[in-house]
Enzyme design. Structure first.
Site, PDB file in Angstrom:
ATOM      1  N   ASP A   5       0.850  -1.188   0.000  1.00 48.18           N
ATOM      2  CA  ASP A   5       0.000   0.000   0.000  1.00 48.18           C
ATOM      3  C   ASP A   5       0.891   1.245   0.000  1.00 48.18           C
ATOM      4  OD1 ASP A   5      -3.215   0.533   1.059  1.00 48.18           O
ATOM      5  OD2 ASP A   5      -1.802   2.207   1.094  1.00 48.18           O
ATOM      6  N   ASN A  49     -13.008  -3.352   2.664  1.00 47.93           N
ATOM      7  CA  ASN A  49     -14.075  -2.357   2.643  1.00 47.93           C
ATOM      8  C   ASN A  49     -14.959  -2.504   1.397  1.00 47.93           C
ATOM      9  OD1 ASN A  49     -12.999  -1.147   4.985  1.00 47.93           O
ATOM     10  ND2 ASN A  49     -11.573   0.084   3.779  1.00 47.93           N
ATOM     11  N   HIS A 106     -10.358  -5.263  -3.084  1.00 49.31           N
ATOM     12  CA  HIS A 106      -9.021  -5.479  -2.512  1.00 49.31           C
ATOM     13  C   HIS A 106      -9.147  -5.884  -1.055  1.00 49.31           C
ATOM     14  CE1 HIS A 106     -10.082  -1.212  -2.175  1.00 49.31           C
ATOM     15  NE2 HIS A 106      -9.439  -1.218  -1.005  1.00 49.31           N
TER      16      HIS A 106
HETATM   17  P1  AMP Z   1      -9.873   1.477   0.539  1.00 51.26           P
HETATM   18  O1  AMP Z   1     -10.100   2.693   1.394  1.00 51.26           O
HETATM   19  O2  AMP Z   1     -10.201   0.196   1.219  1.00 51.26           O
HETATM   20  O3  AMP Z   1     -10.530   1.613  -0.821  1.00 51.26           O
HETATM   21  O4  AMP Z   1      -8.299   1.432   0.331  1.00 51.26           O
HETATM   22  C1  AMP Z   1      -7.614   1.912  -0.777  1.00 51.26           C
HETATM   23  C2  AMP Z   1      -6.152   1.787  -0.471  1.00 51.26           C
HETATM   24  O5  AMP Z   1      -5.437   1.899  -1.684  1.00 51.26           O
HETATM   25  C3  AMP Z   1      -5.587   2.871   0.469  1.00 51.26           C
HETATM   26  O6  AMP Z   1      -5.002   2.243   1.604  1.00 51.26           O
HETATM   27  C4  AMP Z   1      -4.558   3.588  -0.393  1.00 51.26           C
HETATM   28  O7  AMP Z   1      -3.425   3.976   0.342  1.00 51.26           O
HETATM   29  C5  AMP Z   1      -4.228   2.537  -1.424  1.00 51.26           C
HETATM   30  N1  AMP Z   1      -3.746   3.067  -2.702  1.00 51.26           N
HETATM   31  C6  AMP Z   1      -4.354   3.981  -3.491  1.00 51.26           C
HETATM   32  N2  AMP Z   1      -3.618   4.208  -4.610  1.00 51.26           N
HETATM   33  C7  AMP Z   1      -2.538   3.394  -4.521  1.00 51.26           C
HETATM   34  C8  AMP Z   1      -1.413   3.164  -5.358  1.00 51.26           C
HETATM   35  N3  AMP Z   1      -1.245   3.823  -6.497  1.00 51.26           N
HETATM   36  N4  AMP Z   1      -0.486   2.245  -4.968  1.00 51.26           N
HETATM   37  C9  AMP Z   1      -0.662   1.575  -3.795  1.00 51.26           C
HETATM   38  N5  AMP Z   1      -1.687   1.762  -2.965  1.00 51.26           N
HETATM   39  C10 AMP Z   1      -2.613   2.663  -3.305  1.00 51.26           C
END
Ligand code: AMP
Ligand code: ZN
Length: 136
Positions: free
Chosen positions: A30, A86, A99
């Protein structure tokens, strides 16, 4: 989906820190980790959330979460895990490609998955049981 960031990351269209890959999944770090080792299990195919995942792929994703967490435990010597998944904006989902968060936890660090405990009243219990059963 061509404009989905997780489709691009899972399928190699954008370089990322990839921990693991197989035919159906990529596991990446992440970009904004909640703890050291915070990883994301991403299916290579686009499915917005758990409800849109084919059953077999959803099962595979959770089996993979166990495998990655076990390996992470050996690698980083963490003391526990929060496995977070989520679904929907109301639940805090910000990227609408399924995810699973694998969040290693370390002794002495603050709780990050927490809620204020409510009360299950008799009325509430009856209402939920009735609605759930009639929604079958
Ligand atoms: P959610 O709130 O469950 O949708 O989590 C989305 C997650 O994706 C967050 O923890 C972000 O930090 C992560 N995220 C978003 N863009 C990227 C990226 N380009 N590379 C890695 N992680 C990401
Ligand atoms: Zn996608």
């Amino acid at each position: 989906m061509s404009d989905c960031i997780f489709c691009m990351l899972a399928n190699g269209a954008i370089p990322t820190a990839k921990l693991y890959e197989d035919e159906h999944f990529a596991v990446i770090l992440d970009a904004n980790p909640a703890s050291k080792g915070h990883a994301l299990i991403l299916p290579k195919e686009h499915h917005a959330n758990l409800f849109e995942m084919p059953d077999e792929l959803a099962a595979e994703a959770f089996i993979l979460a166990k495998k990655i967490a076990s390996r992470m435990k050996d690698a980083l010597k963490c003391d526990g895990f929060n496995i977070v998944q989520n679904n929907g904006e109301a639940a805090g989902q910000t990227v609408f490609h399924f995810h699973i968060h694998i969040i290693p936890r370390y002794e002495g660090s603050e709780r990050i998955v927490a809620w204020k405990p409510g009360t299950l009243t008799d009325d509430l219990r009856s209402e939920i049981l009735e609605k759930f059963q009639s929604a079958e």
